[in-house]
Design a protein around this motif. Sequence first.
Motif, PDB file in Angstrom:
ATOM      1  N   ASP A  59      17.067  88.496  57.881  1.00  0.00           N
ATOM      2  CA  ASP A  59      16.319  89.095  58.939  1.00  0.00           C
ATOM      3  C   ASP A  59      15.120  88.051  59.191  1.00  0.00           C
ATOM      4  O   ASP A  59      14.804  87.827  60.269  1.00  0.00           O
ATOM      5  CB  ASP A  59      15.769  90.357  58.860  1.00  0.00           C
ATOM      6  CG  ASP A  59      16.743  91.257  58.660  1.00  0.00           C
ATOM      7  OD1 ASP A  59      17.904  91.092  58.963  1.00  0.00           O
ATOM      8  OD2 ASP A  59      16.332  92.440  58.088  1.00  0.00           O
ATOM      9  N   VAL A  60      14.238  87.723  58.208  1.00  0.00           N
ATOM     10  CA  VAL A  60      13.308  86.604  58.316  1.00  0.00           C
ATOM     11  C   VAL A  60      13.746  85.482  59.207  1.00  0.00           C
ATOM     12  O   VAL A  60      13.049  84.977  60.153  1.00  0.00           O
ATOM     13  CB  VAL A  60      12.738  86.275  56.907  1.00  0.00           C
ATOM     14  CG1 VAL A  60      11.660  85.237  57.089  1.00  0.00           C
ATOM     15  CG2 VAL A  60      12.199  87.752  56.121  1.00  0.00           C
ATOM     16  N   ALA A  61      14.841  84.800  58.742  1.00  0.00           N
ATOM     17  CA  ALA A  61      15.343  83.610  59.286  1.00  0.00           C
ATOM     18  C   ALA A  61      15.641  83.677  60.822  1.00  0.00           C
ATOM     19  O   ALA A  61      15.367  82.907  61.665  1.00  0.00           O
ATOM     20  CB  ALA A  61      16.549  83.116  58.486  1.00  0.00           C
ATOM     21  N   LYS A  62      16.276  84.864  60.955  1.00  0.00           N
ATOM     22  CA  LYS A  62      16.652  85.321  62.361  1.00  0.00           C
ATOM     23  C   LYS A  62      15.434  85.338  63.275  1.00  0.00           C
ATOM     24  O   LYS A  62      15.415  84.789  64.540  1.00  0.00           O
ATOM     25  CB  LYS A  62      17.495  86.189  62.621  1.00  0.00           C
ATOM     26  CG  LYS A  62      19.009  86.144  61.937  1.00  0.00           C
ATOM     27  CD  LYS A  62      19.746  87.460  61.521  1.00  0.00           C
ATOM     28  CE  LYS A  62      21.122  87.034  60.827  1.00  0.00           C
ATOM     29  NZ  LYS A  62      21.757  88.023  60.539  1.00  0.00           N
ATOM     30  N   CYS A  63      14.282  86.288  62.794  1.00  0.00           N
ATOM     31  CA  CYS A  63      13.349  86.287  63.728  1.00  0.00           C
ATOM     32  C   CYS A  63      12.417  84.883  63.851  1.00  0.00           C
ATOM     33  O   CYS A  63      12.195  84.748  64.886  1.00  0.00           O
ATOM     34  CB  CYS A  63      12.106  87.043  62.663  1.00  0.00           C
ATOM     35  SG  CYS A  63      12.123  88.792  62.785  1.00  0.00           S
ATOM     36  N   MET A  64      12.530  84.054  62.789  1.00  0.00           N
ATOM     37  CA  MET A  64      11.935  82.945  63.229  1.00  0.00           C
ATOM     38  C   MET A  64      12.660  81.804  63.894  1.00  0.00           C
ATOM     39  O   MET A  64      12.132  81.274  64.791  1.00  0.00           O
ATOM     40  CB  MET A  64      11.593  81.880  61.722  1.00  0.00           C
ATOM     41  CG  MET A  64      10.917  83.090  61.086  1.00  0.00           C
ATOM     42  SD  MET A  64      10.059  82.239  59.515  1.00  0.00           S
ATOM     43  CE  MET A  64       8.809  81.049  60.249  1.00  0.00           C
ATOM     44  N   ALA A  65      14.116  81.994  63.776  1.00  0.00           N
ATOM     45  CA  ALA A  65      15.081  81.266  64.744  1.00  0.00           C
ATOM     46  C   ALA A  65      14.563  81.755  66.320  1.00  0.00           C
ATOM     47  O   ALA A  65      14.627  80.891  67.041  1.00  0.00           O
ATOM     48  CB  ALA A  65      16.306  81.288  64.245  1.00  0.00           C
ATOM     49  N   LEU A  66      14.466  82.953  66.519  1.00  0.00           N
ATOM     50  CA  LEU A  66      14.257  83.265  67.577  1.00  0.00           C
ATOM     51  C   LEU A  66      12.707  82.953  68.160  1.00  0.00           C
ATOM     52  O   LEU A  66      12.527  83.100  69.402  1.00  0.00           O
ATOM     53  CB  LEU A  66      14.425  84.758  67.999  1.00  0.00           C
ATOM     54  CG  LEU A  66      15.812  85.295  67.686  1.00  0.00           C
ATOM     55  CD1 LEU A  66      15.934  86.853  67.834  1.00  0.00           C
ATOM     56  CD2 LEU A  66      16.607  84.753  68.956  1.00  0.00           C
ATOM     57  N   GLY A  67      12.055  82.333  67.601  1.00  0.00           N
ATOM     58  CA  GLY A  67      10.754  81.902  67.994  1.00  0.00           C
ATOM     59  C   GLY A  67       9.595  82.575  67.253  1.00  0.00           C
ATOM     60  O   GLY A  67       8.256  82.059  67.441  1.00  0.00           O
ATOM     61  N   ALA A  68       9.612  83.245  66.114  1.00  0.00           N
ATOM     62  CA  ALA A  68       8.466  84.018  65.577  1.00  0.00           C
ATOM     63  C   ALA A  68       7.831  82.915  64.660  1.00  0.00           C
ATOM     64  O   ALA A  68       8.570  82.049  64.062  1.00  0.00           O
ATOM     65  CB  ALA A  68       8.848  85.039  64.756  1.00  0.00           C
ATOM     66  N   ASP A  69       6.637  83.026  64.476  1.00  0.00           N
ATOM     67  CA  ASP A  69       5.978  82.061  63.381  1.00  0.00           C
ATOM     68  C   ASP A  69       5.809  82.763  62.193  1.00  0.00           C
ATOM     69  O   ASP A  69       5.815  82.051  60.804  1.00  0.00           O
ATOM     70  CB  ASP A  69       4.341  81.815  63.811  1.00  0.00           C
ATOM     71  CG  ASP A  69       4.611  80.994  65.088  1.00  0.00           C
ATOM     72  OD1 ASP A  69       4.492  79.766  65.047  1.00  0.00           O
ATOM     73  OD2 ASP A  69       4.437  81.695  66.149  1.00  0.00           O
ATOM     74  N   ALA A  70       6.070  83.839  61.780  1.00  0.00           N
ATOM     75  CA  ALA A  70       5.908  84.813  60.850  1.00  0.00           C
ATOM     76  C   ALA A  70       6.313  86.060  61.059  1.00  0.00           C
ATOM     77  O   ALA A  70       6.528  86.579  62.214  1.00  0.00           O
ATOM     78  CB  ALA A  70       4.573  84.776  59.976  1.00  0.00           C
ATOM     79  N   VAL A  71       6.490  86.823  59.971  1.00  0.00           N
ATOM     80  CA  VAL A  71       7.153  88.289  60.011  1.00  0.00           C
ATOM     81  C   VAL A  71       6.194  89.129  59.160  1.00  0.00           C
ATOM     82  O   VAL A  71       5.373  88.693  58.162  1.00  0.00           O
ATOM     83  CB  VAL A  71       8.489  88.303  59.674  1.00  0.00           C
ATOM     84  CG1 VAL A  71       9.445  87.592  60.252  1.00  0.00           C
ATOM     85  CG2 VAL A  71       8.704  88.296  57.968  1.00  0.00           C
ATOM     86  N   ALA A  72       6.374  90.437  59.282  1.00  0.00           N
ATOM     87  CA  ALA A  72       5.511  91.456  58.564  1.00  0.00           C
ATOM     88  C   ALA A  72       6.688  92.535  58.148  1.00  0.00           C
ATOM     89  O   ALA A  72       6.989  93.024  58.914  1.00  0.00           O
ATOM     90  CB  ALA A  72       4.226  92.042  59.636  1.00  0.00           C
ATOM     91  N   ILE A  73       6.289  92.997  57.018  1.00  0.00           N
ATOM     92  CA  ILE A  73       7.198  94.179  56.406  1.00  0.00           C
ATOM     93  C   ILE A  73       6.222  95.031  55.980  1.00  0.00           C
ATOM     94  O   ILE A  73       5.045  95.163  55.264  1.00  0.00           O
ATOM     95  CB  ILE A  73       8.034  93.655  55.281  1.00  0.00           C
ATOM     96  CG1 ILE A  73       7.418  93.033  54.201  1.00  0.00           C
ATOM     97  CG2 ILE A  73       9.023  92.613  55.783  1.00  0.00           C
ATOM     98  CD1 ILE A  73       7.924  92.965  52.678  1.00  0.00           C
ATOM     99  N   GLY A  74       6.745  96.490  56.044  1.00  0.00           N
ATOM    100  CA  GLY A  74       5.926  97.663  55.722  1.00  0.00           C
ATOM    101  C   GLY A  74       6.884  98.300  54.899  1.00  0.00           C
ATOM    102  O   GLY A  74       6.840  98.275  53.731  1.00  0.00           O
ATOM    103  N   THR A  75       8.132  99.100  55.493  1.00  0.00           N
ATOM    104  CA  THR A  75       9.258 100.054  54.817  1.00  0.00           C
ATOM    105  C   THR A  75       9.477  99.174  53.527  1.00  0.00           C
ATOM    106  O   THR A  75       9.588  99.533  52.393  1.00  0.00           O
ATOM    107  CB  THR A  75      10.009 100.504  55.814  1.00  0.00           C
ATOM    108  OG1 THR A  75       9.506 101.081  56.730  1.00  0.00           O
ATOM    109  CG2 THR A  75      11.047 101.403  55.195  1.00  0.00           C
ATOM    110  N   ALA A  76      10.056  97.756  53.876  1.00  0.00           N
ATOM    111  CA  ALA A  76      10.722  97.250  52.715  1.00  0.00           C
ATOM    112  C   ALA A  76       9.782  96.824  51.668  1.00  0.00           C
ATOM    113  O   ALA A  76      10.257  96.988  50.286  1.00  0.00           O
ATOM    114  CB  ALA A  76      11.274  95.813  53.351  1.00  0.00           C
ATOM    115  N   ALA A  77       8.455  96.739  52.036  1.00  0.00           N
ATOM    116  CA  ALA A  77       7.474  96.335  50.705  1.00  0.00           C
ATOM    117  C   ALA A  77       7.410  97.797  49.994  1.00  0.00           C
ATOM    118  O   ALA A  77       7.206  97.825  48.826  1.00  0.00           O
ATOM    119  CB  ALA A  77       5.988  96.095  51.280  1.00  0.00           C
TER     120      ALA A  77
END
Lengths: 442, 227
Positions: free
Chosen positions: A310-328
């Motif tokens: 999910d992280v890699a896909k977000c970044m491939a779509l153009g995000a610079d970083a991600v944030a997580i809540g539930t997973a943490a």
Amino acid sequence: MSNDNSVKTGLRESATFDRNTMAEIRRAADTGIYDIRGFGAKRKLPHFDDLLFLGASMSRYPLEGYREKCNTSVTLGDRFAKKPIVLDIPVTIAGMSFGALSANAKEALGRGASIAGTSTTTGDGGMTPEERGQSKKLVYQYLPSRYGMNPDDLRKADAIEVVLGQGAKPGGGGMLLGQKITDRVAQMRNLPKGIDQRSACRHPDWTGPDDLAIKIQELREITDWQVPIYIKVGATRTYYDVKLAVKAGADVIVVDGMQGGTAATQDVFIEHVGIPTLAAIPQAVQALKEMGMHRKVQLIVSGGIRNGADVAKCMALGADAVAIGTAALVALGCNDPRWDEEYQKLGSAAGFYDDYQEGKDPAGISTQDPELMKRLDPVEGGRRLANYLRVLTLEAQTLARACGKNDLRNLEPEDLVALTVESAAMARVPLAGTSWIPGQSF
Amino acid sequence: MKTIDLTSSTVRDLNQALHEQALECTEREWAVTNPKGQHNLAVGLDQKLAVDIHGHAGYFCAGMNKKAHIVVHGNAGQGLAENMMSGTVRVKGDASQAAGATAQGGLLVIEGNAGARCGISMKGVDIVVKGSVGHMSCFMGQSGSLVVCGDAGEALGDSLYEVHIYVKGEVKSLGADCIEKDMRAEHIEELSGLLNRAGVDEDPAAFRRYGSARQLYTFKVDNASAY
Ligand SMILES: Cc1cc2nc3c(=O)[nH]c(=O)nc-3n(C[C@H](O)[C@H](O)[C@H](O)COP(=O)(O)O)c2cc1C
């Protein structure tokens, strides 16, 4: 004909009135009030699982797994701030309030994030010393309620996040029910103890993007232009919101999709407002690119991020970083099977528990009960979170190397294909095995 | 006294100079000339300074003030003294909407009128308005007190928590869960104290008191129409 023995004539479940739907009608009839719960949207939505990477082969070279470096660090907020935030990994911890979460949970998040080299975020309830103490990089949320907001904490923050909305409830304010308004929470929020608190959904002293530009300038003036200012929006009209956020002067934009978690919101809100994370990213990136601001104003994406793919896909779509809540929270022990018996006593089960608002969390996370809270050891929790963050990073790196990238941010939409027509249209990548991006070309 | 002329200095210069006093106070008295309605004047102060702004101020003047005594010799724009922590802010003219929003302490005196949402979400500040206040004033007010010597607009004190509201003139309408309450001796005393501190010559006995009925504090089916 079906081979399933459980299917009998006369026992056909309605797809329209399924058991969940009927249970909700009964609940409404029993209580006369809408259902309030935690967690994010539970319905099935087009998501990152509907995307696949095209690993390198003949036309592109992959990188060697152990030998060739794949950079994961990212700098956030270098547009105006004197002190941008530098993170070792592009996975941050999203804002979750003290009040919604126990002090131990907040401390564990701080510890885990600091070990892994990333930031945590305060929430609707102010900054606690536990959290500031344990978080090497702490983002301070500036919310409509302004609970606990004060200039001293503002100056202690490494970044300020102006919250306009949340993916779970774009257009809605926070809630914290009486069970969780203990003395300490009440004191921090300046509220009577034990009330069912509903936070404002609009900021009290500004409306609209032109006012927001002045508000951001005020925050910069108060902090002497030292720290980055983020703007967080729930994903709805993302293309326009991102443009306006850039214009208002944001250093970083956080876009939270509808799967994003919450501590307490009306179920109808969680399930029926907002757009999926997948659909929001290309809109945000398009807006940034049109303004010449992609990678200059950084984009953080959240809402339903679970693994390194999910992280890699977000970044491939153009995000610079991600944030997580539930997973943490899950990494800390939320919904852990070892508490199943106790979840059952609360009318839930491990894996289903979403009554964060009740404050009875057997795992000691979404509670203010001192006895329950003790079950979460912040040091052990921090270690678990750090492990999990490392796995996310390693997984994302693995995928990036397979695509021949020596930096996670070099992943690109070209590395992706979609499994379904819906996800292809939303993510704006071709349906696997075709060159077809619905809505763009034929 | 140090004077900063905003035709030759920027707002950034002004705030930086005032912030530097937080570490070591070398100059207590400051005059700001030619503000010309600029935004974010004297925000984030953290020292016992006396700042006189000679002219009109824009948005968020005196925002998040701590300790300082700030006087605007003119009108002030939106969000005056928002989230003030302590100190005093006085406006000689009128204040626009959301004056004293979310402020947690200190005293805010508006000698003219205040616009809509005066004292919205206030969290402990004392606000004294010599003139009238606009609609939705004290919306979601949590604590502190709001004194209005003139009239109050529609929906005063909507969804109120524990703010004490005193109004001398007419109240156009009360918001959800806000009711008129008895003016007892302790309230007369509190009000005269507030009027004294604000330097406003009014008879406390001429005021009426409003506060929360506390019916919306917990979710109840019977209140569904108010949600
Ligand atoms: C328990 C909990 C509390 C939250 N509190 C806040 C909050 O105070 N402010 C905020 O902006 N978002 C809050 N959120 C939303 C998160 O910041 C984030 O947007 C969301 O959790 C991301 O989606 P995910 O849970 O699928 O990772 C909260 C989420 C959870 C699960």
